[in-house]
Design a protein around this motif. Structure first.
Motif, mmCIF file in Angstrom:
data_model
loop_
_atom_site.group_PDB
_atom_site.id
_atom_site.type_symbol
_atom_site.label_atom_id
_atom_site.label_comp_id
_atom_site.label_asym_id
_atom_site.label_seq_id
_atom_site.Cartn_x
_atom_site.Cartn_y
_atom_site.Cartn_z
ATOM 1 N N VAL A 352 36.595 39.592 -18.969
ATOM 2 C CA VAL A 352 35.263 39.388 -18.390
ATOM 3 C C VAL A 352 34.306 40.296 -19.149
ATOM 4 C CG1 VAL A 352 33.819 39.601 -16.332
ATOM 5 C CG2 VAL A 352 36.158 38.727 -16.141
ATOM 6 N N TYR A 353 33.224 39.713 -19.658
ATOM 7 C CA TYR A 353 32.329 40.437 -20.569
ATOM 8 C C TYR A 353 30.885 40.358 -20.073
ATOM 9 C CZ TYR A 353 36.460 39.375 -23.400
ATOM 10 O OH TYR A 353 37.746 39.227 -23.847
ATOM 11 N N LEU A 354 30.123 41.347 -20.451
ATOM 12 C CA LEU A 354 28.701 41.406 -20.093
ATOM 13 C C LEU A 354 27.882 41.720 -21.330
ATOM 14 C CD1 LEU A 354 26.204 41.703 -18.254
ATOM 15 C CD2 LEU A 354 26.981 44.030 -17.709
ATOM 16 N N LYS A 355 26.907 40.870 -21.600
ATOM 17 C CA LYS A 355 25.932 41.124 -22.662
ATOM 18 C C LYS A 355 24.548 41.073 -22.029
ATOM 19 C CE LYS A 355 23.844 41.607 -26.578
ATOM 20 N NZ LYS A 355 23.761 42.957 -27.190
ATOM 21 N N SER A 356 23.866 42.204 -22.054
ATOM 22 C CA SER A 356 22.536 42.251 -21.446
ATOM 23 C C SER A 356 21.475 42.545 -22.501
ATOM 24 C CB SER A 356 22.483 43.297 -20.334
ATOM 25 O OG SER A 356 22.636 44.599 -20.856
ATOM 26 N N TYR A 357 20.264 42.067 -22.225
ATOM 27 C CA TYR A 357 19.158 42.177 -23.169
ATOM 28 C C TYR A 357 17.966 42.864 -22.488
ATOM 29 C CZ TYR A 357 21.689 38.622 -25.887
ATOM 30 O OH TYR A 357 22.644 37.916 -26.599
ATOM 31 N N PRO A 358 17.543 44.038 -22.993
ATOM 32 C CA PRO A 358 16.372 44.710 -22.415
ATOM 33 C C PRO A 358 15.100 43.881 -22.595
ATOM 34 C CG PRO A 358 17.648 46.198 -23.817
ATOM 35 C CD PRO A 358 18.180 44.826 -24.057
ATOM 36 N N LYS A 359 14.214 43.969 -21.613
ATOM 37 C CA LYS A 359 12.892 43.343 -21.640
ATOM 38 C C LYS A 359 12.966 41.819 -21.730
ATOM 39 C CE LYS A 359 10.807 47.420 -23.800
ATOM 40 N NZ LYS A 359 9.990 47.928 -24.943
ATOM 41 N N VAL A 360 14.072 41.252 -21.245
ATOM 42 C CA VAL A 360 14.293 39.803 -21.286
ATOM 43 C C VAL A 360 14.314 39.277 -19.861
ATOM 44 C CG1 VAL A 360 15.993 38.008 -21.869
ATOM 45 C CG2 VAL A 360 15.465 39.835 -23.492
ATOM 46 N N GLY A 361 13.694 38.112 -19.659
ATOM 47 C CA GLY A 361 13.558 37.552 -18.328
ATOM 48 C C GLY A 361 14.650 36.563 -17.957
ATOM 49 N N HIS A 362 14.341 35.735 -16.978
ATOM 50 C CA HIS A 362 15.334 34.845 -16.378
ATOM 51 C C HIS A 362 15.637 33.634 -17.245
ATOM 52 C CE1 HIS A 362 17.605 33.194 -13.010
ATOM 53 N NE2 HIS A 362 16.981 32.046 -13.166
ATOM 54 N N LEU A 363 14.594 33.012 -17.795
ATOM 55 C CA LEU A 363 14.762 31.732 -18.500
ATOM 56 C C LEU A 363 15.211 31.962 -19.935
ATOM 57 C CD1 LEU A 363 11.700 29.677 -17.179
ATOM 58 C CD2 LEU A 363 14.076 29.658 -16.371
ATOM 59 N N LEU A 364 16.478 32.292 -20.079
ATOM 60 C CA LEU A 364 17.061 32.507 -21.404
ATOM 61 C C LEU A 364 17.524 31.153 -21.932
ATOM 62 C CD1 LEU A 364 17.664 34.948 -23.246
ATOM 63 C CD2 LEU A 364 19.937 35.046 -22.225
ATOM 64 N N GLU A 365 16.781 30.601 -22.899
ATOM 65 C CA GLU A 365 16.966 29.224 -23.337
ATOM 66 C C GLU A 365 17.301 29.183 -24.832
ATOM 67 O OE1 GLU A 365 13.369 27.286 -21.712
ATOM 68 O OE2 GLU A 365 14.689 26.774 -20.039
ATOM 69 N N PRO A 366 17.557 27.999 -25.386
ATOM 70 C CA PRO A 366 17.868 27.924 -26.825
ATOM 71 C C PRO A 366 16.723 28.449 -27.687
ATOM 72 C CG PRO A 366 18.538 25.896 -25.726
ATOM 73 C CD PRO A 366 17.756 26.694 -24.724
ATOM 74 N N PRO A 367 17.025 28.896 -28.901
ATOM 75 C CA PRO A 367 15.989 29.447 -29.771
ATOM 76 C C PRO A 367 14.917 28.427 -30.087
ATOM 77 C CG PRO A 367 18.045 29.114 -30.977
ATOM 78 C CD PRO A 367 18.347 28.905 -29.536
ATOM 79 N N GLY A 368 13.703 28.936 -30.315
ATOM 80 C CA GLY A 368 12.574 28.047 -30.555
ATOM 81 C C GLY A 368 11.867 27.655 -29.285
#
Length: 420
Positions: A352-368
């Motif tokens: 079980v793994y966790l990758k978190s991103y600072p200053k990033v919101g809820h709607l993490l979507e594909p690039p672009g």
């Protein structure tokens, strides 16, 4: 002669483009504007100011934006900052197979202060942003109770199968599945409420429905039957974690900004009944922008009265990856993911793994995908706050998309893979 090039002019929506202008006076301030019209006729637009070099050129891979909707060197900045003329709209591609988004790129000699210039541009280009590659097959699914849309890559397969789910908007969203199929996955965009003959509102959840979907995908002749992956966000991630925990067909799971317990709605699976942790609606926050922040409405699952609602993630067959925006203002998703990770370690489940991103919101979507910090929801009277900051959020979208694909390819059993 003034020139404007965009390369490639026709591409998948998750691909980067190169934008260059030349033949302009040296050291001149110019405006580059992007805009598109969505399928409902709504306009989304962005702009940035640049200064040409001594040769009269601008190259967005090297030339910094001096102002506008962003600053600095960001080759995809004009796509990241596309925002609606009508406030609180979210850019969503509905018809992923029939047409692309046509993004108009326009060049103006001067700094254009107004967002809708009255004078025509000096030169313009139209960029096609597609959500499926040409030979991806789209199949409407109505099998038993299952409702959704299956996207199949070209070729015989077998392909790694993925069930793709979204959250509280309901219905079926296809854009992520179309892109996944374009990258070699057989992806089922699964609806679970507010679609066709499914319940119009999210009520009691029956995990048997999701098991039917997983078994359907395993049984598909173009999918390896050794197990499927799940990719889900928000309430869908909550259901994805339930699938990972209880369904033997699920080989790998990616939960984007979800929870570690059943919330609001009850969940049943045969004789198993899991009560939902009641929402704390009195904790709704009204922001100064006239929007809602609902991140505090979910109670702490560690309370004694909520213990039966926590998912026993240690029972999951395969690995689980939690992707988290640390500035998620819809869920306290980092807190929930840490709780799930702690439980997995307590019971010696190591994958079980966790990758978190600072200053990033809820709607993490594909690039672009444009940064969307707030938008209207069909089930709330006021727009919802999603959180995040422009540049960290959009960089995280680029990074996480590769992480997702690598994780699913590595962990979904597939005896033979086509070359991508």
């Amino acid at each position: 002669m003034i020139g404007l090039t965009v390369s490639p002019e026709v591409a998948l929506a998750d691909e980067s483009v190169k934008i260059q202008a030349w033949g302009l006076p040296p050291q001149e301030l110019i405006t580059l504007r992007a805009w598109l019209k969505d399928e409902k006729g709504q306009i989304f637009q962005s702009r940035a100011f640049y200064k040409t070099d001594d040769d009269g050129k601008v190259d967005l891979e090297h030339t910094p934006a001096t102002g506008g909707d962003f600053h600095g060197v960001h080759p995809m900045g004009l796509f990241w900052t596309l925002k609606p003329v009508t406030p609180f709209l979210r850019l969503l591609k509905r018809d992923v197979k029939g047409s692309p988004f046509y993004v108009h790129l326009e060049l103006y000699h001067q700094i254009e202060i107004t967002s809708s210039p009255k004078e025509p541009p000096i030169i313009s280009k139209i960029v096609e942003r597609w959500y499926t590659s040409p030979h991806v097959q789209r199949v409407q699914i109505r099998e038993g109770r299952i409702r959704g849309v299956l996207f199949l890559p070209p070729g015989e397969g077998p392909f790694p199968g993925v069930i793709d789910m979204f959250g509280g908007v309901g219905g079926v969203l296809e854009f992520r599945s179309g892109l996944l199929a374009s990258r070699g996955f057989a992806s089922l965009a699964l609806a679970y409420f507010a679609y066709e003959d499914l319940p119009s509102f999210l009520g009691a959840m029956d995990l048997k429905y999701f098991e039917e979907a997983a078994q359907f995908l395993c049984n598909h002749p173009k999918v390896s039957g050794e197990g499927v992956g799940v990719l889900a966000i928000c309430k869908g991630a909550e259901m994805g974690l339930a699938m990972a925990t209880y369904l033997p067909q699920v080989a790998a799971t990616v939960c984007i900004n979800g929870t570690n317990a059943v919330n609001g709605n009850t969940l049943s699976y045969g004789d198993l009944f899991i009560p939902g942790i009641p929402y704390q609606t009195e904790r709704l926050l009204f922001t100064d922008r006239g929007t809602l922040n609902i991140s505090r409405t979910m109670d702490d699952p560690r309370k004694p009265e909520h213990q039966d609602s926590i998912y026993p993630v240690e029972r999951a067959r395969g690995p689980i990856l939690f992707l988290v925006g640390e500035d998620d203002q819809n869920y306290d998703s980092l807190f929930f993911a840490k709780q799930a990770l702690a439980r997995a370690r307590k019971y010696r489940k190591k994958d079980v793994y966790l990758k978190s991103y600072p200053k990033v919101g809820h709607l993490l979507e594909p690039p672009g995908s444009p940064f969307c910090p707030v938008s209207q929801s069909p089930f709330f009277p006021l727009p919802l706050t999603w959180g995040g900051e422009l540049l960290p959020h959009c960089r995280a979208q680029e990074h996480s998309w590769k992480v997702i694909q690598d994780f699913l390819r590595k962990n979904i059993p597939c005896s033979r893979r086509n070359k991508l």
